[in-house]
Design an enzyme around this catalytic site. Structure first.
Site, PDB file in Angstrom:
ATOM      1  N   ASN A 123      43.767  40.576  34.271  1.00 18.64           N
ATOM      2  CA  ASN A 123      43.972  40.913  35.457  1.00 18.64           C
ATOM      3  C   ASN A 123      44.386  42.018  35.388  1.00 18.64           C
ATOM      4  OD1 ASN A 123      44.413  38.067  33.272  1.00 18.64           O
ATOM      5  ND2 ASN A 123      42.628  37.588  34.467  1.00 18.64           N
ATOM      6  N   ILE A 159      46.515  43.243  40.511  1.00 21.11           N
ATOM      7  CA  ILE A 159      46.315  42.308  40.252  1.00 21.11           C
ATOM      8  C   ILE A 159      44.997  41.281  40.307  1.00 21.11           C
ATOM      9  CG2 ILE A 159      48.285  40.541  39.864  1.00 21.11           C
ATOM     10  CD1 ILE A 159      50.250  41.927  40.686  1.00 21.11           C
ATOM     11  N   CYS A 160      44.626  40.382  40.329  1.00 19.87           N
ATOM     12  CA  CYS A 160      43.871  39.389  40.665  1.00 19.87           C
ATOM     13  C   CYS A 160      44.260  38.188  39.921  1.00 19.87           C
ATOM     14  CB  CYS A 160      42.387  39.648  39.109  1.00 19.87           C
ATOM     15  SG  CYS A 160      41.219  38.468  39.829  1.00 19.87           S
ATOM     16  N   LEU A 161      44.659  37.979  40.941  1.00 18.49           N
ATOM     17  CA  LEU A 161      45.484  36.355  41.191  1.00 18.49           C
ATOM     18  C   LEU A 161      44.678  36.046  42.384  1.00 18.49           C
ATOM     19  CD1 LEU A 161      47.718  34.748  39.890  1.00 18.49           C
ATOM     20  CD2 LEU A 161      49.104  35.708  41.399  1.00 18.49           C
TER      21      LEU A 161
END
Lengths: 150, 139
Positions: free
Chosen positions: A82, A89-91
């Site tokens: 992620n 960041i993939c959040l």
């Protein structure tokens, strides 16, 4: 401190609390010349592939904060499904799930949790996610190589 | 006090804008290497505007955003040979010649810079300059 002139009370409060009651495994220190810019360190959570690593991140509170999410990026290289090659960041809470009720503290806790539980089904780094799904052990070995621990 | 955007987050925004489909297809920009986490080395293209001696030519440029970016402007160099006032023998853009270097602000972007280069291509001073063969490069 001259840099805090004009700094919203909310940011001041959050900074004071981060310093006075730090979260275990996380430190966030504002830059001397920019009170909206934080140098962050997160230690790899226990029982995760990242245990034993110390990860540097940078965090910035944009003008619109808290109506807009903080910007966060990994500075230390990390092999994680992620997190991409540039440290992005993939959040969801950094994007469409952001709410002004969230704080710097909750964002950093979520990133710490992401290290404990990588999510290869919602990848940012596709090659890493594929490796994670096909062979988790090999992926974890790669993590350790990047961390320089084996 | 306005929030001063740190170098990395400013450059990530510029990268994302460069990846979007834009209203102006005659300029483009992106990282040379997609894993350059220092966000230093960029490549760009400008298509010469019609009515200029550069009409329809595609020019590749290299843009170097140093550690002091965006407080200081980047270093910009043409990769394709061009005969244009203010561009040196090696393709380097002269900071003294181009006004956008002087008016550079920390909120300026590579997009602004490329637009400005394109508009300089239409300057009178370039009108009569003979151009090197297309596809000739400096290195």
């Amino acid at each position: 401190m001259s840099t805090s002139a004009g700094l919203p009370r909310r940011i001041l409060k959050e900074t004071q609390r981060l310093m006075a009651e730090p979260v275990a495994g996380i430190s966030a220190i504002p830059a001397e010349d920019n009170a909206r810019y934080f140098h962050v360190e997160i230690t790899g959570p226990k029982d995760s592939p990242f245990e034993g690593g110390i990860f540097k991140l940078e965090l910035f509170l944009p003008e619109e904060y808290p109506m807009a999410a903080p910007k966060v990026r990994f500075v230390t290289k990390i092999y994680h499904p992620n997190i991409d090659k540039l440290g992005r960041i993939c959040l969801d809470i950094l994007k469409d799930k952001w709410s002004p009720a969230l704080q710097i503290r909750t964002v950093l806790l979520s990133i710490q949790a992401l290290l404990s539980a990588p999510n290869p089904d919602d990848p940012l780094a596709n090659d890493v996610a594929e490796q994670w799904k096909v062979n988790e052990l090999a992926a974890i070995n790669k993590v350790l190589t990047v961390l320089d621990m084996i | 006090m306005a929030a001063v955007k740190p170098r990395s987050f400013k450059l990530l925004e510029e990268l994302e804008e460069g990846e979007k489909t834009s209203d102006d297809s005659t300029i483009s920009w992106g990282l040379v290497r997609d894993d350059d986490d220092t966000l230093t080395y960029w490549q760009a293209t400008v298509i010469g505007p019609s009515g200029s001696p550069f009409d329809g030519r595609i020019f590749a440029l290299s843009i170097t955003c140093g550690p002091k970016y965006p407080r200081e402007p980047p270093v910009v160099r043409f990769m394709n040979r061009i005969n244009m006032v203010g561009v040196g023998q090696d393709g380097l853009l002269d900071r003294k010649h181009f006004s956008f270097f002087k008016s550079w602000k920390p909120t300026s972007s590579m997009k602004d810079l490329l637009r400005s280069i394109k508009s300089h291509m239409n300057d009178k001073e370039n009108k009569k300059l003979p151009q090197p063969p297309e596809n000739a490069t400096y290195h």
